[in-house]
Design a protein around this motif. Sequence first.
Motif: not given
Length: 258
Positions: A27-29, A87-88, A92-94, A251-253
Amino acid sequence: MLALSDAQIGGWVASFLLPLFRIAALLMVMPVIGTQLVPVRVRMYLALAFTLVLMPVLPAMPQIDALSLQGWLWIGQEVLVGALLGFSLQLFFHAFVVAGQMIAMQMGLGFASMVDPANGISVAVLGQFLLMLVTLLFLAMNGHLVVFEVLAESFVTLPVGSGLLLDHYLAIAGRLGWVLGAGLLLALPAITALLVVNIAFGVMTRAAPQLNIFAIGFPLTLVLGLVIVWLGMADILAQYQDLAREALLWLRELAQVR
C-alpha cells in the motif's frame, strides 16, 4: 488466571505482524493509494483493516520470536515482497507518463511542466494528463480489487519466510525495458504524425526561404499536436486494456498466482 507463554505471545504477534508488513509495504508503494495524495496514516489504517480481514483465512504462520534476529529478517523479507509487487504496478503507470513525455517533446510542449501532486516531481503536462486518465481507468475497471486479490493469494503461493527468488529480481530489472517499449508504442502514432508535419515545414522552408518558419512553425506544430493527441484518445481505451492485462498477468506471475 490465564497464563500465556512467550511462545504463544510470539506466535500471535507473528501471525499479525508478518502479513501486516507485506500488506503495508504494498500500500505504501503501489499507485493511487501509495501516492502523496493519500496520507501515511490513512494507508496504515487501510493496512491494519486489510490484515484483520485476511487473518482468519490466511495459512498458519511460523512460530517465531517477533523480537529475535530471525523475526527481523522475515519482516524485512515481507517488506521487500510487498514493495516489489507494488513497484511492478508503478512500471505500468509510468509507461503512460513516458509516452506523454515523448509526445510533448516532439510537439514542442516539453517546456510546459507542472508538479505532479502524486509523486512530488515536475513532469510534462501531457504526461500528467495521461497519468490521471490511466488512474481513473484503473479504478473504474476495478484494477485495485485485482491487486488486492493477488495480494491475498500471495500468502499461499509465497508463504511467509519464503521471500522472492533471484528470478523475480531479474524480472523486475527486465521490466524496466518494457516500460520504454510500451511508452514508445503508445506514442508512436502521434510521433509519426508530428514527424510528417515537421518534414512538411522543412519542405516549405526550402521552397520559400523568406518564410519565417519559426514564427508560424512552432504554434502550428503545437496546435496540430493537440489535435493529433485528441484524435488518438479514441484508441486509448483499447491500448490501456492490452497493457493493463499484460501488467496484471505479470503481477500474478511475480506472485506465482495461477
